[in-house]
Design a protein around this motif. Structure first.
Motif, mmCIF file in Angstrom:
data_model
loop_
_atom_site.group_PDB
_atom_site.id
_atom_site.type_symbol
_atom_site.label_atom_id
_atom_site.label_comp_id
_atom_site.label_asym_id
_atom_site.label_seq_id
_atom_site.Cartn_x
_atom_site.Cartn_y
_atom_site.Cartn_z
ATOM 1 N N UNK A 1 0.858 -1.181 0.000
ATOM 2 C CA UNK A 1 0.000 0.000 0.000
ATOM 3 C C UNK A 1 0.892 1.227 0.000
ATOM 4 N N UNK A 2 0.710 2.070 -1.020
ATOM 5 C CA UNK A 2 1.417 3.340 -1.101
ATOM 6 C C UNK A 2 0.458 4.374 -0.533
ATOM 7 N N UNK A 3 0.773 4.904 0.634
ATOM 8 C CA UNK A 3 -0.147 5.756 1.380
ATOM 9 C C UNK A 3 0.149 7.226 1.149
ATOM 10 N N UNK A 4 -0.882 7.966 0.779
ATOM 11 C CA UNK A 4 -0.676 9.397 0.570
ATOM 12 C C UNK A 4 -0.573 10.095 1.921
ATOM 13 N N UNK A 5 0.324 11.022 1.988
ATOM 14 C CA UNK A 5 0.643 11.710 3.234
ATOM 15 C C UNK A 5 -0.597 12.366 3.850
ATOM 16 N N UNK A 6 -1.439 13.004 3.037
ATOM 17 C CA UNK A 6 -2.604 13.743 3.555
ATOM 18 C C UNK A 6 -3.622 12.845 4.250
ATOM 19 N N UNK A 7 -3.571 11.549 3.996
ATOM 20 C CA UNK A 7 -4.538 10.656 4.631
ATOM 21 C C UNK A 7 -3.887 9.703 5.634
#
Length: 168
Positions: free
Chosen positions: A70-76
């Motif tokens: 999972x590549x997680x976006x920083x804002x979430x």
């Protein structure tokens, strides 16, 4: 055995990066895989979660080796803006810069869910954590203006439970 499997996959990424003459890149691993690589816990997982640093598509060749990731976006994602300062570099790689989050950053990132596996991890991690640093990281997360509001609200809701359970 699981730690060795994760290290082997990262070595394969390192080799693919070299083979395709890609520029070296950073990867910040969080969650259960950071717990295993940092030997913070002994729970098994083979999925790798990491922070999306806006990678160009050419790095897909290397990321494909991760299979379950999972590549997680920083804002979430529940991360302090200063997480990179505390991240620990795994020095055995030559063409990729592999970092794992500090145990305190991993602990704070798990507050939003507090699922059974998160609690298992926290039960092992919290006794090893610096509680002053934990509180600093929590404050930095709360102060973030770029964190999705729904994520911040859920974090604040679970934070009360976390503080009571772990006396933080």
């Amino acid at each position: 055995m699981i730690r060795e499997n994760l290290i082997e996959v990262l070595h394969q990424m390192d080799e693919v990066t070299k083979l395709f003459k890609l520029e070296p890149f950073d990867i910040y691993i969080i969650g259960g895989s950071a717990c295993i690589l940092g030997e913070y816990t002994n729970r098994a997982t083979l999925d790798i979660d990491f922070v999306d640093l806006g990678y160009p598509s050419k790095y897909g060749k290397a990321f494909a080796l991760l299979r379950d990731y999972d590549m997680l976006e920083y804002q979430s994602t529940i991360l302090s803006p200063t997480y990179t300062k505390r991240a620990i570099k795994l020095d055995e790689f030559k063409y990729i810069n592999v970092y794992i989050l500090s145990k305190e950053d991993v602990a704070v990132s798990k507050i939003i869910r507090l699922a059974e596996k998160d609690i298992e991890d926290l039960n092992q991690i919290i006794p090893k954590c610096d509680k002053v640093l934990l509180n600093e990281i929590i404050k930095e997360v709360i102060d973030r203006e770029d964190l999705f509001l729904s994520k911040k609200n859920e974090f604040l809701k679970k934070l009360k439970i976390f503080r009571e359970k772990y006396n933080v």
